[in-house]
Design a protein around this motif. Structure first.
Motif, PDB file in Angstrom:
ATOM      1  N   VAL A 156       0.847  -1.189   0.000  1.00 34.37           N
ATOM      2  CA  VAL A 156       0.000   0.000   0.000  1.00 34.37           C
ATOM      3  C   VAL A 156       0.890   1.249   0.000  1.00 34.37           C
ATOM      4  CG1 VAL A 156      -0.183   0.010   2.531  1.00 34.37           C
ATOM      5  CG2 VAL A 156      -1.935   1.161   1.148  1.00 34.37           C
ATOM      6  N   SER A 157       0.422   2.276  -0.689  1.00 34.57           N
ATOM      7  CA  SER A 157       1.182   3.534  -0.747  1.00 34.57           C
ATOM      8  C   SER A 157       1.071   4.284   0.573  1.00 34.57           C
ATOM      9  CB  SER A 157       0.652   4.412  -1.885  1.00 34.57           C
ATOM     10  OG  SER A 157      -0.669   4.842  -1.592  1.00 34.57           O
ATOM     11  N   LYS A 158       2.006   5.202   0.793  1.00 28.93           N
ATOM     12  CA  LYS A 158       1.996   6.007   2.014  1.00 28.93           C
ATOM     13  C   LYS A 158       0.689   6.785   2.151  1.00 28.93           C
ATOM     14  CE  LYS A 158       4.697   9.533   4.454  1.00 28.93           C
ATOM     15  NZ  LYS A 158       5.911  10.398   4.395  1.00 28.93           N
ATOM     16  N   ALA A 159       0.152   7.260   1.028  1.00 30.60           N
ATOM     17  CA  ALA A 159      -1.081   8.051   1.050  1.00 30.60           C
ATOM     18  C   ALA A 159      -2.278   7.240   1.532  1.00 30.60           C
ATOM     19  CB  ALA A 159      -1.356   8.614  -0.345  1.00 30.60           C
ATOM     20  N   ASN A 160      -2.261   5.945   1.272  1.00 27.01           N
ATOM     21  CA  ASN A 160      -3.403   5.091   1.633  1.00 27.01           C
ATOM     22  C   ASN A 160      -3.158   4.220   2.863  1.00 27.01           C
ATOM     23  OD1 ASN A 160      -5.036   5.928  -0.584  1.00 27.01           O
ATOM     24  ND2 ASN A 160      -3.882   4.563  -1.943  1.00 27.01           N
ATOM     25  N   LEU A 161      -1.981   4.327   3.453  1.00 27.89           N
ATOM     26  CA  LEU A 161      -1.598   3.409   4.529  1.00 27.89           C
ATOM     27  C   LEU A 161      -2.559   3.444   5.705  1.00 27.89           C
ATOM     28  CD1 LEU A 161       0.431   1.422   5.726  1.00 27.89           C
ATOM     29  CD2 LEU A 161       1.738   3.384   6.596  1.00 27.89           C
ATOM     30  N   GLU A 162      -2.882   4.607   6.215  1.00 33.02           N
ATOM     31  CA  GLU A 162      -3.689   4.705   7.433  1.00 33.02           C
ATOM     32  C   GLU A 162      -5.085   4.106   7.253  1.00 33.02           C
ATOM     33  OE1 GLU A 162      -2.689   5.445  10.423  1.00 33.02           O
ATOM     34  OE2 GLU A 162      -0.671   5.754   9.619  1.00 33.02           O
ATOM     35  N   LYS A 163      -5.725   4.396   6.112  1.00 35.72           N
ATOM     36  CA  LYS A 163      -7.084   3.871   5.928  1.00 35.72           C
ATOM     37  C   LYS A 163      -7.084   2.363   5.666  1.00 35.72           C
ATOM     38  CE  LYS A 163      -7.473   5.433   1.086  1.00 35.72           C
ATOM     39  NZ  LYS A 163      -8.313   6.205   0.134  1.00 35.72           N
ATOM     40  N   VAL A 164      -6.017   1.838   5.062  1.00 42.02           N
ATOM     41  CA  VAL A 164      -5.923   0.387   4.870  1.00 42.02           C
ATOM     42  C   VAL A 164      -5.682  -0.310   6.215  1.00 42.02           C
ATOM     43  CG1 VAL A 164      -4.442  -1.442   3.947  1.00 42.02           C
ATOM     44  CG2 VAL A 164      -5.257   0.382   2.446  1.00 42.02           C
ATOM     45  N   VAL A 165      -4.766   0.217   6.995  1.00 46.34           N
ATOM     46  CA  VAL A 165      -4.479  -0.376   8.312  1.00 46.34           C
ATOM     47  C   VAL A 165      -5.723  -0.340   9.205  1.00 46.34           C
ATOM     48  CG1 VAL A 165      -3.170  -0.059  10.457  1.00 46.34           C
ATOM     49  CG2 VAL A 165      -1.995   0.051   8.247  1.00 46.34           C
ATOM     50  N   ALA A 166      -6.516   0.719   9.079  1.00 46.80           N
ATOM     51  CA  ALA A 166      -7.732   0.834   9.893  1.00 46.80           C
ATOM     52  C   ALA A 166      -8.745  -0.263   9.574  1.00 46.80           C
ATOM     53  CB  ALA A 166      -8.362   2.206   9.681  1.00 46.80           C
ATOM     54  N   LEU A 167      -8.668  -0.835   8.383  1.00 46.73           N
ATOM     55  CA  LEU A 167      -9.593  -1.901   7.989  1.00 46.73           C
ATOM     56  C   LEU A 167      -9.182  -3.261   8.528  1.00 46.73           C
ATOM     57  CD1 LEU A 167     -10.106  -1.006   4.215  1.00 46.73           C
ATOM     58  CD2 LEU A 167     -11.837  -0.828   6.014  1.00 46.73           C
ATOM     59  N   LEU A 168      -7.945  -3.390   9.004  1.00 47.60           N
ATOM     60  CA  LEU A 168      -7.385  -4.695   9.327  1.00 47.60           C
ATOM     61  C   LEU A 168      -7.598  -5.088  10.788  1.00 47.60           C
ATOM     62  CD1 LEU A 168      -3.972  -4.459   7.447  1.00 47.60           C
ATOM     63  CD2 LEU A 168      -5.984  -5.767   6.749  1.00 47.60           C
ATOM     64  N   PRO A 169      -8.412  -6.117  11.020  1.00 48.01           N
ATOM     65  CA  PRO A 169      -8.436  -6.715  12.361  1.00 48.01           C
ATOM     66  C   PRO A 169      -7.201  -7.590  12.487  1.00 48.01           C
ATOM     67  CG  PRO A 169      -9.888  -7.931  10.909  1.00 48.01           C
ATOM     68  CD  PRO A 169      -9.331  -6.788  10.101  1.00 48.01           C
ATOM     69  N   SER A 170      -6.667  -7.731  13.681  1.00 47.78           N
ATOM     70  CA  SER A 170      -5.491  -8.583  13.856  1.00 47.78           C
ATOM     71  C   SER A 170      -5.374  -8.994  15.318  1.00 47.78           C
ATOM     72  CB  SER A 170      -4.214  -7.863  13.412  1.00 47.78           C
ATOM     73  OG  SER A 170      -3.957  -6.757  14.256  1.00 47.78           O
TER      74      SER A 170
END
Length: 291
Positions: free
Chosen positions: A227-241
């Motif tokens: 994922v690009s730096k611009a999209n990192l935060e919103k992608v990480v927010a989607l991830l349960p872990s």
């Protein structure tokens, strides 16, 4: 040479599921149709095949140091054993089975009280007798050698107490469930004296740890993505872990590699959302164990 652990493997419906679970846990068990003593790839363990219905008695009397059997058969035999681990797996599904009381669909029996003076057929005779005695309901409980559903359909019994995972077989025989007596699942049990033996206890605990890890791994998958730096935060927010996902920067790039573990039941909905939010190169992979 270390003292070997005598381990009982359940024969019958649980056998294949148990051997597969051990395989995922790191132990290959080879069973021969001609032998009740399968080979296992561990010099510290000696295996024997035994019916699940009898397993708890053999563990209690130290024929086996440990074994796997259902919670139902421990209760049936009233065995005094050490419960090491609850292991929810079966021949069909990854959920507990149920011992239920069923009657013909058109029967006038609606409640347990309606069974007073009636006949119940089951393989779980001792537990069923005690269950009704504790309720003060006088019923005749007879042992069923199999095809228990047919007993009530053919009029040989007024009701049955039978184990079911999905209820589909009960419904297919035109029966109606009126009560649940207990839920059951596989348990790893140990003889009390064997549990006090440091060498044997260490081996039993190792087995329990890795069997639990294999069962948990079956419910989870690993995900890798870029994922690009611009999209990192919103992608990480989607991830349960289990904890926070692992994020590492790609060499000389404004992109990041993200790795995490998620439930196998959510991944089919999660992957499209990750793509919509800028994730690329998504890889899903199975997990043998999660410890």
């Amino acid at each position: 040479m270390k003292e070997k652990l005598k381990l009982g493997i359940p024969k019958g419906s649980l056998q294949n599921a148990t051997i597969e679970l051990f395989k995922r846990s790191g132990w290959k068990i080879s069973v021969s149709d001609r032998s009740y003593f399968p080979e296992i790839k561990d010099e510290g363990i000696e295996c024997a095949i035994c019916r699940a219905q009898e397993m708890s008695r053999y563990v209690e009397n130290a024929t086996f140091d440990a074994g796997l059997t259902g919670k139902d058969w421990i209760a049936e035999n009233q065995s005094d054993v050490h419960m090491v681990a609850d292991l929810v797996y079966s021949k069909v599904s990854a959920r507990p089975a149920r011992w239920i009381l069923a009657v013909p669909y058109d029967s006038s029996i609606k409640t347990l009280q309606d069974l007073k003076g009636k006949k119940v057929a089951t393989e779980l005779v001792g537990y069923t007798k005690r269950y009704f005695e504790n309720l003060g309901i006088d019923v005749t409980v007879e042992f069923s050698w199999g095809a228990t559903e047919a007993k009530v359909v053919s009029g040989l019994a007024d009701a049955i107490v039978e184990v079911t995972e999905t209820g589909s077989t009960i419904k297919a025989h035109g029966l109606r469930i009126i009560h649940e007596l207990m839920q059951t699942n596989t348990q790893l049990i140990a003889n009390h004296e064997s549990w006090k033996n440091p060498v044997k206890r260490e081996k039993i605990e190792q087995i329990a740890l890795l069997l639990r890890g294999a069962l948990l791994g079956e419910k989870l998958v690993g995900l890798k993505l870029n994922v690009s730096k611009a999209n990192l935060e919103k992608v990480v927010a989607l991830l349960p872990s289990l904890h926070a996902p692992t994020v590492s920067s790609l060499y000389q790039s404004e992109w990041f590699a993200v790795e995490t573990v998620v439930g196998s039941d959510v991944v089919r909905d999660l992957i499209p959302e990750l793509l919509k939010n800028g994730a690329e190169g998504i890889i899903e992979y199975p997990l043998n164990k999660v410890v």
